[in-house]
Design an enzyme around this catalytic site. Structure first.
Site, short mmCIF file in Angstrom:
data_model
loop_
_atom_site.label_atom_id
_atom_site.label_comp_id
_atom_site.label_asym_id
_atom_site.label_seq_id
_atom_site.Cartn_x
_atom_site.Cartn_y
_atom_site.Cartn_z
N ASP A 160 -7.26 -9.69 -5.82
CA ASP A 160 -6.28 -10.58 -6.47
C ASP A 160 -6.94 -11.52 -7.48
O ASP A 160 -6.25 -12.30 -8.14
CB ASP A 160 -5.53 -11.39 -5.41
CG ASP A 160 -4.63 -10.50 -4.57
OD1 ASP A 160 -4.24 -9.42 -5.06
OD2 ASP A 160 -4.31 -10.88 -3.42
N ARG B 52 1.17 -13.26 8.18
CA ARG B 52 0.79 -12.70 9.48
C ARG B 52 1.05 -13.67 10.61
O ARG B 52 1.44 -13.27 11.72
CB ARG B 52 -0.68 -12.28 9.43
CG ARG B 52 -0.90 -11.04 8.57
CD ARG B 52 -2.30 -10.95 8.06
NE ARG B 52 -2.57 -9.70 7.36
CZ ARG B 52 -2.26 -9.45 6.08
NH1 ARG B 52 -1.65 -10.35 5.36
NH2 ARG B 52 -2.55 -8.28 5.53
N LYS C 159 -1.72 -17.25 1.69
CA LYS C 159 -0.49 -16.45 1.70
C LYS C 159 -0.59 -15.33 2.73
O LYS C 159 0.33 -15.14 3.53
CB LYS C 159 -0.26 -15.90 0.30
CG LYS C 159 1.01 -15.08 0.14
CD LYS C 159 1.62 -15.26 -1.23
CE LYS C 159 0.94 -14.46 -2.31
NZ LYS C 159 1.30 -13.03 -2.28
N SER D 222 -6.34 -0.85 1.46
CA SER D 222 -5.17 -1.72 1.35
C SER D 222 -4.89 -2.37 2.70
O SER D 222 -4.59 -1.70 3.68
CB SER D 222 -3.95 -0.91 0.91
OG SER D 222 -2.77 -1.65 1.20
N LYS E 28 0.44 -3.78 -8.70
CA LYS E 28 0.67 -5.12 -8.13
C LYS E 28 1.99 -5.67 -8.67
O LYS E 28 2.82 -4.92 -9.15
CB LYS E 28 -0.51 -6.04 -8.49
CG LYS E 28 -1.82 -5.60 -7.86
CD LYS E 28 -1.79 -5.79 -6.36
CE LYS E 28 -3.08 -5.31 -5.73
NZ LYS E 28 -2.99 -5.27 -4.27
C1 S3P Z 1 -2.47 -8.43 0.78
C2 S3P Z 1 -3.18 -7.30 0.46
C3 S3P Z 1 -3.53 -6.92 -0.92
C4 S3P Z 1 -3.38 -8.09 -1.88
C5 S3P Z 1 -2.09 -8.84 -1.64
C6 S3P Z 1 -2.05 -9.39 -0.23
C7 S3P Z 1 -2.17 -8.71 2.20
O1 S3P Z 1 -2.67 -5.88 -1.34
O2 S3P Z 1 -3.44 -7.66 -3.21
O3 S3P Z 1 -1.97 -9.92 -2.55
O4 S3P Z 1 -1.83 -9.86 2.54
O5 S3P Z 1 -2.28 -7.77 3.01
P1 S3P Z 1 -2.99 -4.33 -1.02
O6 S3P Z 1 -2.89 -4.11 0.44
O7 S3P Z 1 -1.95 -3.56 -1.79
O8 S3P Z 1 -4.38 -4.10 -1.55
#
Ligand code: S3P
Length: 435
Positions: free
Chosen positions: A315, A26, A21, A167, A342
């Site tokens: 996750d 991206r 995902k 994050s 989340k």
């Molecule tokens: C993600 C970053 C994470 C993750 C999310 C996907 C991403 O979140 O929990 O499922 O693709 O950048 P955070 O940036 O809030 O940690």
């Protein structure tokens, strides 16, 4: 929709989980601002990623589905993005919204982004703060800047920004804005979060430098389109991996899975707990490490997890909690308070679902405590609209006594529409989707 799950006999066989995902989001976004056409194979056709593709179309990018899980993106460069006529509807996707906020902040346009009920409760102040330091204006609802949010972009200056939390969404939003800024942008993280944005930017020719936890981007280079093959999503594979460990007599292979070390903290945690996991067939796809994950049923012992490991399995905590219900002793997960913001409050939701199934589980302010081994009981549980909670409950149900009904299971489509079918293919016959 509800998912009915009966306990199962041994799971066996190989599954190739759908595309990652994070990498799919991206790949679409960076291809959209590259100079020319790119083909993305293995694109995750889930609600979240399709919303991002749709939002990019609203910005004037032509994106064509050319085969199953394959998109051709006609990149327009940053200068080619156009102000959308309507708000961008990001559905359930925090990643989609936060990355798109960073992208549009650099452009001379005003863009409103909206989300579903869950996304409308999630904080965007963590994106507003750095984007406003760069010179954009961001308006949302209330103290925490929840959606709908409106971004007024353009004329940004590069900044050095220390993110308060590890994050990847915050880091990526700042880097995307940095592509349009004057001067360099540096993001410093408290510990490493997933680094797909950095890898893909580098592969497309951006001037990006990583020095420990500091990432510096110098704008000015036009991104070059790349053919991208998206590896299997480790976070999706994690459900079958844990199912194989827990269902007696199982042996499962998860083929072509993303093995980026910023994502595979769960392998380390489960390894410490005694899991029999082996990696084979290692290679690289699109600048990301990939391999087959072999898992077979294992006797587990409890573990204590916190610190820098948490962002690398952020996750996977709900499914780790499922594993912990079968481990000998008390498992402690700490430093995981990010889970409260989340798709649901995942600490509360995990404790509620597994508690209803008979697990000995309690919430800590920043994590969970689970004492095992316990025999789980089938129950009717609520996903709270959170795909990872729903799929974790389904795995718990495979080893519970009696039937489990997971209400609100339609959220699984946000990341893994084929989940129930793949579980059936591995041998879990009593898995049924019910409208
Ligand atoms: C993600 C970053 C994470 C993750 C999310 C996907 C991403 O979140 O929990 O499922 O693709 O950048 P955070 O940036 O809030 O940690």
């Amino acid at each position: 929709m509800r998912l009915r799950v009966q306990p199962t006999g041994p799971l066996a066989g190989a599954v190739r989980v759908p595309g990652d995902k994070s990498v799919s989001h991206r790949a679409a976004i960076l291809s959209a601002i590259a100079d020319g056409r790119a083909r993305i194979e293995g694109f995750l056709e889930c609600d979240d990623c399709l919303r991002t593709a749709e939002a990019l179309r609203q910005l004037g990018v032509y994106i064509e589905p050319v085969a199953s899980e394959t998109l051709e993106v006609h990149g327009v460069t940053l200068d080619g993005l156009q102000e959308p006529a309507e708000p961008l509807e990001m559905g359930n996707s925090g990643t989609g919204m936060r990355l798109m906020m960073g992208l549009v902040a650099g452009r001379p346009m005003t863009v409103t982004l909206t989300g579903d009920e869950s996304l409308s409760k999630r904080p965007m102040d963590r994106i507003k703060t750095p984007l406003e330091l760069m010179g954009a204006r961001v308006e949302g609802q209330g103290d925490r800047c929840t959606p709908p949010v409106t971004v007024r972009g353009g004329d940004l200056g590069g900044i050095r920004y220390e993110t308060p939390m590890a994050s990847a969404q915050v880091k990526s939003a700042v880097l995307l804005a940095g592509l349009s800024a004057t001067g360099e942008t540096t993001v410093v993280e408290p510990s490493a979060s997933r680094d797909h944005t950095e890898r893909m930017l580098r592969a497309m020719g951006a001037d990006i430098e990583v020095d420990g936890l500091a990432i510096t981007l110098r704008p000015g280079r036009t991104l070059q389109p790349q053919s991208i093959r998206v590896p299997g999503d480790f976070s999706s594979a994690a459900f079958f991996l844990v199912a194989a460990l827990l269902v007696p007599g199982s042996e499962v292979v998860l083929q072509g899975t993303l093995l980026n070390p910023t994502r595979t903290g769960l392998l380390e945690a489960l390894g410490e707990m005694g899991a029999a996991i082996r990696i084979g067939n290692e290679s690289e796809e699109g600048g990301e490490p990939v391999g087959d994950v072999h898992a077979r049923t294992s006797a587990l012992s409890a573990g204590e997890f916190g610190g820098e490991l948490i962002p690398r399995m952020i996750d996977e905590i709900p499914i780790l909690a499922v594993a912990a219900t079968r481990a000998e002793g008390t498992t402690i997960i700490r430093d995981a308070d990010e889970l409260r913001v989340k798709e649901s409050d995942r600490l509360a939701a995990t404790a509620e679902v597994l508690g209803a199934m008979g697990a000995e589980i309690s919430e800590r302010e920043d994590g969970l405590e689970i004492t095992g081994p316990t025999e789980l009981q089938g129950a009717t549980v609520d996903s709270r609209g959170d795909h990872r909670v729903a799929m974790s409950a389904a795995v718990a149900a495979l080893i519970a006594e009696g039937e489990t009904v997971i209400e609100g299971a339609e959220c699984i489509r946000t990341s893994y529409p084929q989940f129930a079918r793949h579980l059936q293919e591995l041998g879990a016959e009593g898995v049924e989707e019910e409208e």
